[in-house]
Write a protein that holds these residues in place. Structure first.
Motif, PDB file in Angstrom:
ATOM      1  N   VAL A 125       2.527   1.682  -3.522  1.00 10.30           N
ATOM      2  CA  VAL A 125       1.580   2.172  -4.521  1.00 10.30           C
ATOM      3  C   VAL A 125       1.280   3.650  -4.310  1.00 10.30           C
ATOM      4  O   VAL A 125       1.186   4.434  -5.256  1.00 10.30           O
ATOM      5  CB  VAL A 125       0.284   1.342  -4.485  1.00 10.30           C
ATOM      6  CG1 VAL A 125      -0.769   1.965  -5.389  1.00 10.30           C
ATOM      7  CG2 VAL A 125       0.574  -0.091  -4.905  1.00 10.30           C
ATOM      8  N   SER A 126       1.156   4.063  -3.062  1.00  7.91           N
ATOM      9  CA  SER A 126       0.846   5.466  -2.770  1.00  7.91           C
ATOM     10  C   SER A 126       1.995   6.403  -3.113  1.00  7.91           C
ATOM     11  O   SER A 126       1.813   7.619  -3.190  1.00  7.91           O
ATOM     12  CB  SER A 126       0.486   5.616  -1.288  1.00  7.91           C
ATOM     13  OG  SER A 126       1.594   5.297  -0.469  1.00  7.91           O
ATOM     14  N   GLY A 147       3.373   6.656  -5.924  1.00 12.62           N
ATOM     15  CA  GLY A 147       3.187   7.204  -7.251  1.00 12.62           C
ATOM     16  C   GLY A 147       3.853   6.395  -8.334  1.00 12.62           C
ATOM     17  O   GLY A 147       4.454   5.342  -8.096  1.00 12.62           O
ATOM     18  N   THR A 187       0.828  -1.207   0.000  1.00 11.50           N
ATOM     19  CA  THR A 187       0.000   0.000   0.000  1.00 11.50           C
ATOM     20  C   THR A 187       0.859   1.251   0.000  1.00 11.50           C
ATOM     21  O   THR A 187       0.585   2.213  -0.740  1.00 11.50           O
ATOM     22  CB  THR A 187      -0.927  -0.009   1.235  1.00 11.50           C
ATOM     23  OG1 THR A 187      -1.740  -1.175   1.214  1.00 11.50           O
ATOM     24  CG2 THR A 187      -1.833   1.218   1.237  1.00 11.50           C
ATOM     25  N   ARG A 188       1.913   1.240   0.794  1.00 12.74           N
ATOM     26  CA  ARG A 188       2.809   2.397   0.849  1.00 12.74           C
ATOM     27  C   ARG A 188       3.554   2.584  -0.468  1.00 12.74           C
ATOM     28  O   ARG A 188       3.773   3.709  -0.915  1.00 12.74           O
ATOM     29  CB  ARG A 188       3.812   2.210   1.989  1.00 12.74           C
ATOM     30  CG  ARG A 188       3.221   2.315   3.382  1.00 12.74           C
ATOM     31  CD  ARG A 188       2.991   3.785   3.749  1.00 12.74           C
ATOM     32  NE  ARG A 188       4.210   4.557   3.631  1.00 12.74           N
ATOM     33  CZ  ARG A 188       5.134   4.676   4.587  1.00 12.74           C
ATOM     34  NH1 ARG A 188       4.946   4.039   5.757  1.00 12.74           N
ATOM     35  NH2 ARG A 188       6.212   5.412   4.404  1.00 12.74           N
TER      36      ARG A 188
END
Length: 492
Positions: free
Chosen positions: A203-204, A206, A200-201
């Motif tokens: 993907v966030s 960018g 999740t981190r």
């Protein structure tokens, strides 16, 4: 395997080979069980593979019951950050930990022969954490086969891995991690809470977080000369090496004074693809049990036992293919047909005799506990300038004294060692030969090379006759030739 209780304490556990088939279908990773009736073994000196001092061993009476509803949460991983590892003052061999990261680079896998003679594979991957710090990770053995299929050039998703029970290493100022053959594991994109959070981190972060894994060129391996010239190596005397109380690599200096090899004791037959030892039951054709490769002729590789001496003691060393080729100058396959009917090994191996060498040894537990007197050689350096700059001060002082006494000396001084050997030669000739040597010492001339047998015999004067004769085959050959020459001079 590693077991963890409700307090988070861990203990190492083993299953005897005879019981593996019984317990393998029953025990599953990350599941909870109640277990009773173990055999507890005290490892005494250190934690087993960095886990615990005590070891639980399964027996025929061990009982295991699966707990369907866990009574406490499992914290399976103990992660260390890349920054923490890089800033650590010391990284101990027994300190095992877990790390998580995204694979961003890889080297080409390559075959490797360990210092213990084990043929395996080696692969380096580059991991990146959430703060874009990078860490080099070395995988060995089956872990290489496990991860290689996932390292395609183009990937749709990020390749997130958890490296479990790895150990840290620091060389030339750079920190890296590497696997342990017995206990390390690689979890590839597992469905775990820690991995899902990491994804999740990532993907966030960018679009800059590309899924492509780049190819990294392998750095040139340090040669023996590179290590010695770097100034971080302390060369020990043989006496000091024989009294080392810890496992690990050490350097010694010594002169090769004996080659302990029979007609088939200086080589082994190896697979031409993976270098593993193979059997050739039908002629010379083989099928490798490791990689399945089949070929009409097996490769021949060196495996030579020698003895080295430095004036403080003698030591038995095992030279593998690379080191023997470097010292004798020819590969094993090119000298196989040199053996005469009366010879025990090819004459080319004699090129190593009386050669002064710096040896990098792998001191194993069997050496420390004196179960095995033979030390495995990892690297050699026979460059005279490098050797002279790295001799232990004890040997430098001894050699300087010997030069002052004799006027000239090109090797470690061992002429002062006097021993009794049981050798099947003429007694009268032996006495004449000894008198000649003593005479040369009295007149302070450099001692003649009598002495391969003299050099060898410093290991243990209580060895039985058979052991002494086995370790002095080179001495017998040289001494016999000297006797024949003396008798010819007398007859003429």
């Amino acid at each position: 395997m590693v077991l963890q209780d409700n307090k988070g304490d861990r203990i190492y556990s083993t299953v005897p080979r005879a019981l593996v088939q019984k317990w393998t279908p029953i025990l599953h990773e990350f599941q909870m069980y109640t277990m009773t009736n173990f055999i507890v073994v005290d490892n005494k000196t250190e934690a087993k593979n960095g886990v615990s001092r005590y070891v639980l061993t399964f027996s025929h009476r061990t009982k295991v019951t699966h707990v369907e509803v866990p009574t406490f949460p499992l914290q399976a991983f103990r992660f260390r950050s890349f920054v923490d590892l890089q800033n650590a003052a010391m990284l101990g061999d027994a300190d095992m930990f877990d790390i998580i990261g995204k694979v961003v680079g890889k080297e080409e896998p390559r075959d490797l022969v360990t210092s213990k003679g084990r043929e395996t594979k080696r692969l380096v991957v580059i991991l990146q954490d959430l703060d874009n710090n990078r860490m080099s990770c070395t995988l060995f053995g089956d872990l290489v086969d496990q991860i290689v299929p996932h390292l395609q050039e183009e990937r749709v998703e990020q390749l997130i891995v958890v490296l479990q029970y790895f150990k840290g290493s620091r060389w030339n100022g750079k920190t890296s991690v590497q696997s342990n053959f017995a206990i390390s594991k690689v979890h590839i994109n597992p469905d775990l809470e820690e991995v899902n959070f990491f994804k999740t981190r990532v993907v966030s972060a960018g679009p800059s977080s590309a899924s492509k894994i780049s190819h990294v060129s392998s750095p040139r391996a340090w040669s023996a000369a590179d290590e010695l010239k770097n100034g971080c190596v302390v060369v020990k005397t043989i006496e000091e090496a024989l009294n080392v109380a810890q496992e690990g690599p050490i350097w010694i200096a010594g002169t090769i004074v004996s080659i302990n090899a029979g007609k088939a004791g200086w080589f082994y037959k190896a697979c031409r693809r993976c270098l593993k030892k193979v059997e050739t039951p039908v002629g010379t054709r083989y099928e490798c049990a490791k990689c399945g490769h089949t070929h009409g002729v097996a490769a021949l590789r060196y495996k030579v036992e020698v003895m080295a001496h430095d004036g403080t003691g003698s030591i038995c060393l095992l030279l593998w293919d690379r080191e023997t080729t470097q010292l004798c100058g020819k590969p094993a396959e090119s000298i196989f047909n040199e053996i005469a009917p009366d010879d025990e090994y090819p004459h080319t191996l004699d090129n190593m005799m009386d050669k002064k060498v710096l040896f990098k040894l792998n001191v194993k537990a069997a050496n420390v506990k004196q179960y095995n007197p033979v030390y495995t050689v990892m690297k050699v350096c026979d460059d005279e300038d490098t050797i002279s700059k790295n001799l232990p001060m004890t040997l430098v002082d001894n050699n300087t004294h010997a030069v002052n006494e004799a006027g000239n000396n090109n090797s470690f001084d061992i002429s002062g060692i006097v021993v009794n050997l049981t050798i099947d030669i003429d007694t009268h000739s032996t006495m004449d030969f000894t008198e000649e040597c003593v005479s040369s010492i009295k007149f302070k001339t450099p001692a003649k090379r009598v002495a391969s047998g003299v050099k060898v015999a410093t290991i243990n004067l209580n060895q039985d006759e058979e052991e002494v004769q086995h370790s002095t085959n080179r001495f017998t050959r040289k001494l016999s030739k000297k006797m024949k020459s003396q008798r010819s001079d007398i007859d003429s």
